[in-house]
Design an enzyme around this catalytic site. Structure first.
Site, PDB file in Angstrom:
ATOM      1  N   ASP A 111      29.680  85.772  65.563  1.00  0.00           N
ATOM      2  CA  ASP A 111      31.014  85.848  66.162  1.00  0.00           C
ATOM      3  C   ASP A 111      30.924  86.787  67.360  1.00  0.00           C
ATOM      4  O   ASP A 111      30.165  87.760  67.326  1.00  0.00           O
ATOM      5  CB  ASP A 111      32.027  86.385  65.140  1.00  0.00           C
ATOM      6  CG  ASP A 111      33.431  85.941  65.483  1.00  0.00           C
ATOM      7  OD1 ASP A 111      33.997  85.120  64.732  1.00  0.00           O
ATOM      8  OD2 ASP A 111      33.965  86.392  66.529  1.00  0.00           O
ATOM      9  N   THR A 122      38.267  71.220  64.046  1.00  0.00           N
ATOM     10  CA  THR A 122      38.994  69.947  64.129  1.00  0.00           C
ATOM     11  C   THR A 122      39.198  69.587  65.596  1.00  0.00           C
ATOM     12  O   THR A 122      39.834  70.333  66.339  1.00  0.00           O
ATOM     13  CB  THR A 122      40.351  70.078  63.407  1.00  0.00           C
ATOM     14  OG1 THR A 122      40.087  70.424  62.046  1.00  0.00           O
ATOM     15  CG2 THR A 122      41.140  68.781  63.463  1.00  0.00           C
ATOM     16  N   GLY A 177      60.046  71.308  50.548  1.00  0.00           N
ATOM     17  CA  GLY A 177      60.052  72.704  50.962  1.00  0.00           C
ATOM     18  C   GLY A 177      60.836  72.887  52.246  1.00  0.00           C
ATOM     19  O   GLY A 177      61.554  71.972  52.673  1.00  0.00           O
ATOM     20  N   CYS A 209      47.074  74.134  60.565  1.00  0.00           N
ATOM     21  CA  CYS A 209      46.473  72.795  60.650  1.00  0.00           C
ATOM     22  C   CYS A 209      47.485  71.677  60.830  1.00  0.00           C
ATOM     23  O   CYS A 209      47.454  70.983  61.847  1.00  0.00           O
ATOM     24  CB  CYS A 209      45.632  72.547  59.407  1.00  0.00           C
ATOM     25  SG  CYS A 209      44.444  73.857  59.109  1.00  0.00           S
TER      26      CYS A 209
END
Ligand code: UGA
Length: 455
Positions: free
Chosen positions: A30, A121, A254, A261
């Site tokens: 990182d 993604t 909910g 995401c």
């Protein structure tokens, strides 16, 4: 195998620790030196159940390393996985610059037989685009593959170790063989591995997330209908979900889905669809409905507070986008709280895992250490996250703290009869109270079912 993972965030770190557990030699990289230093000291900067222990085991076994320098480990690696961020842009598309930069650095360091694998993604076509970018930058052909993750925050380790499937997208046999070798320990345990091209793999990830989000959006609307006509969404969802073609998961209503995401991926899918003239109209409607739903939570609260919401007090239970995480990205609370504060409401907030750095949207709230402290002087208690701790609330104690005994339970964590027994006016999501049911039945018996308003 020797694996390098670029990006020691939630996906990279979980994947790295799990691959080390499978027996691979993993180096997590990182650019954030503070993060690497803290990982080297054994401190995991993310709340994910079981992750600290797994990292510790990997380090002790000598199979998990951390560094901020890509060059040496990448030169030795058979696989370099990119698990860097792909933030949303204002137009709904995603920013691929971190993926491209990491890939360029990796391509400059890796050997000829290594594969660069996209874990982040990314929109369909990214691997192909990257392959041509890297080939022109290095002057040789570079293997680029797609291996999307299906990890849920809060259960990421079991999702990795016992996945429903592994998706490997490769356009050359070198990358395909390496990835199949990487996952062999899981395949030998019976896990299905889908081997396909990179575009299909990239699309599989988006399609899976969009479909799950559609299920939630659908049950949310059915919940509203239940509330209006006197039904109970819990049994409706059960009755629907037992149909094996549908399945029972992701049918809990909910306050609107959130997280890092679903909102981002649905926006990106809709943007790609528009760009290539293959509109994703269901997903476009879903995005608008979900945003509206979160705003409607605030409107509902304000309506219940009456004409002068300023100086009233509301307890918000749950800042996280779901239980078992401290992540507040795109959580319902992040939309609701600023709208309340703007109208002068005093917001007292509790979450079992409050965000490490409260985002600016929560400026002005009073953070409380317990739900009971949050309820002190409140006219409304609003449950936004389905933490187990809220299922176990001592309702009489809670009732003794508030000014007006009203609970808005957007996650249906409480039992209506227990809330009523503690003296609460209890409004749940899609579980119409008896009064509404009676009104709906009376209307129906007078001829035709006419919607009654919930609550
Ligand atoms: C999601 C997917 O579930 C993972 O498979 C995927 O790998 C991940 O995104 C990703 O793309 O990286 P996650 O965002 O961690 O995982 O959270 P989910 O458990 O899917 O929940 C997303 C949102 O939907 C939350 O706000 C949750 O409260 C809401 N939700 C979920 C509901 O409102 N109802 C449900 O029945 C289920």
């Amino acid at each position: 195998m020797r694996v390098v993972i670029v990006g020691a965030g939630y996906v990279g770190l979980t994947t790295g620790a799990c691959l080390a557990q499978l027996g691979h030699a993993v180096t997590c990289i990182d650019i954030d030196k503070t993060r690497i230093d803290s990982l080297r000291r054994g401190s995991v900067p993310i709340y994910e159940p079981g992750l600290s222990e797994l990292v510790e085991r990997g380090v002790e076994a000598g199979r998990l390393h951390f560094t901020d320098q890509l060059g040496v480990p990448a030169a030795r690696a058979e696989i370099v996985m990119l698990a860097v961020g792909t933030p949303s842009l204002a137009n709904g598309a995603i920013d691929l610059s971190h993926v491209e930069n990491a890939a360029l650095q990796a391509a400059a360091a890796v050997g000829r037989e290594a594969a660069i694998v996209i874990k982040s993604t990314v929109v369909p076509g990214t691997a192909l685009k990257l392959r041509s970018l890297l080939s022109s930058a290095t002057g040789r052909s570079v293997s680029v593959a797609s291996n999307p993750e299906f990890l849920r925050e809060g259960s990421a380790i079991s999702d990795f170790c016992s996945p429903d499937r592994i998706v490997v997208g490769a356009d050359d046999s070198n990358a395909r063989n390496l990835l199949e070798q990487l996952y062999r320990p899981l395949v030998e345990r019976g896990v299905a591995l889908i081997s396909t091209d990179t575009v299909s793999a990239e699309l599989t990830k988006y399609a899976a997330n969009a479909f799950l989000a559609l299920k939630i959006g659908f049950i949310n609307e059915i919940a509203d209908l239940c509330a209006a006509v006197g039904g109970d969404v819990t049994t409706v969802a059960e009755g629907v979900g037992l149909d094996r073609r549908i399945g029972s998961s992701f049918l809990a209503p909910g306050p609107g889905f959130g997280g890092s995401c679903f909102p981002k991926d649905t926006r990106a899918l809709a943007t790609v669809g528009r760009a290539v003239d293959a509109r994703q109209e269901l997903v476009e409607c879903l995005i608008a409905a979900n945003d509206r739903r979160k705003r409607r939570v605030a409107e509902d609260i304000l309506r219940r507070l009456g004409r002068h919401p300023e100086q009233t007090t509301v307890a918000i239970l749950g800042s996280a986008f779901k239980a078992n995480t401290d992540d507040v990205r795109e959580s319902a609370a992040l939309t609701v709280v600023p709208l309340l504060i703007e109208r002068g409401v005093n917001v007292r907030m509790h979450d079992p895992q409050p965000p490490a750095e409260g985002p600016r949207e929560f400026g002005g709230v009073v953070w409380c250490k317990t739900p009971y402290a949050a309820a002190r002087g409140a006219e409304l208690i609003v449950i936004l996250t389905e933490w187990d701790a809220y299922r176990r609330l001592n309702l009489r104690r809670l009732a003794s703290q508030c000014d007006r005994r009203t609970i808005l339970d957007y996650r249906n964590v409480l039992a209506p009869d227990e809330a009523a027994a503690a003296g609460f006016d209890y409004i749940s999501t899609g579980r119409a109270p008896v009064t509404v049911r009676k009104a709906a039945w009376a209307q129906a018996s007078r001829g035709g079912l006419v919607a009654a308003s919930p609550g």
